[in-house]
Enzyme design. Structure first.
Site, PDB file in Angstrom:
ATOM      1  CD  GLU A 257     -13.433  -2.432  -3.588  1.00 27.69           C
ATOM      2  OE1 GLU A 257     -12.531  -2.361  -4.456  1.00 27.69           O
ATOM      3  OE2 GLU A 257     -14.609  -2.095  -3.808  1.00 27.69           O
TER       4      GLU A 257
ATOM      5  CG  HIS B  92     -20.504  -6.662  -3.408  1.00 26.89           C
ATOM      6  ND1 HIS B  92     -21.266  -5.777  -2.682  1.00 26.89           N
ATOM      7  CD2 HIS B  92     -19.280  -6.109  -3.516  1.00 26.89           C
ATOM      8  CE1 HIS B  92     -20.538  -4.730  -2.345  1.00 26.89           C
ATOM      9  NE2 HIS B  92     -19.314  -4.904  -2.843  1.00 26.89           N
TER      10      HIS B  92
END
Length: 178
Positions: free
Chosen positions: A83, A9
């Site tokens: 994550e 990202h």
């Protein structure tokens, strides 16, 4: 053989502020993060993914939206690509964590968080599913730095103790073969 294109990202507001994000869901991209996501999307278009899956965390979804706009490829989301969870440490300045985290113990986790070993196992399970039923020959996965490092270790046949030390840059694409 399936080619995986792991897109990290773009820069988030917490990246810019030096805060530990982990699985905090609401953190958006900065303007630079949107630029990085558009750059990754342009590169991804040339790589022609046949399928795209993103982490369900906001910063990854925003990045995937740029990728969808560039490629015309719709995406699905999954928590499997999140994550590493840092539990009670999320939202704290990253610099403070060097004295709190045992980076040498792959089984250490903060309260409410996830260890590197758990992250590695989660990513391995997800990749096993892709291997068993790949949705396309080229699959884009829009995800996070530690998740990419775990995927690199899994696909190299390494355990969590051998995860690469270097985290890919925001808006970068890491190519792996499944």
């Amino acid at each position: 053989m399936t080619t995986l294109l792991l897109v990290r990202h773009g820069q988030s507001t917490w990246n810019a502020a030096g805060l530990m994000q982990g699985q905090t869901a609401h953190v958006p991209l900065t303007e630079l993060g949107h630029e990085q996501a558009r750059g990754a999307a342009t590169e991804l278009k040339g790589l022609r993914p046949g399928a795209m899956v993103a982490s369900d965390l906001h910063r990854a979804v925003q990045t995937a939206e740029h990728c969808m706009a560039a490629t015309g490829r719709r995406f699905t989301t999954t928590p499997a690509l999140r994550e590493q969870g840092y539990g009670v440490l999320e939202g704290r300045p990253s610099r403070e964590l060097w004295d709190l985290v045992d980076w040498t113990d792959v089984h250490w986790s903060a309260d409410g968080g996830e260890s590197l070993a758990q992250l590695h196992a989660r990513v391995a399970t997800y990749l096993d599913g892709l291997r068993a039923a790949p949705p396309a020959e080229v699959v884009a996965l829009v995800t996070h730095g530690d998740t990419i490092r775990a995927a690199q270790a899994v696909l190299a046949g390494d355990g969590p103790e051998a995860m690469p030390a270097v985290t890919p840059h925001n808006g970068s694409i890491t190519r792996l073969e499944l």
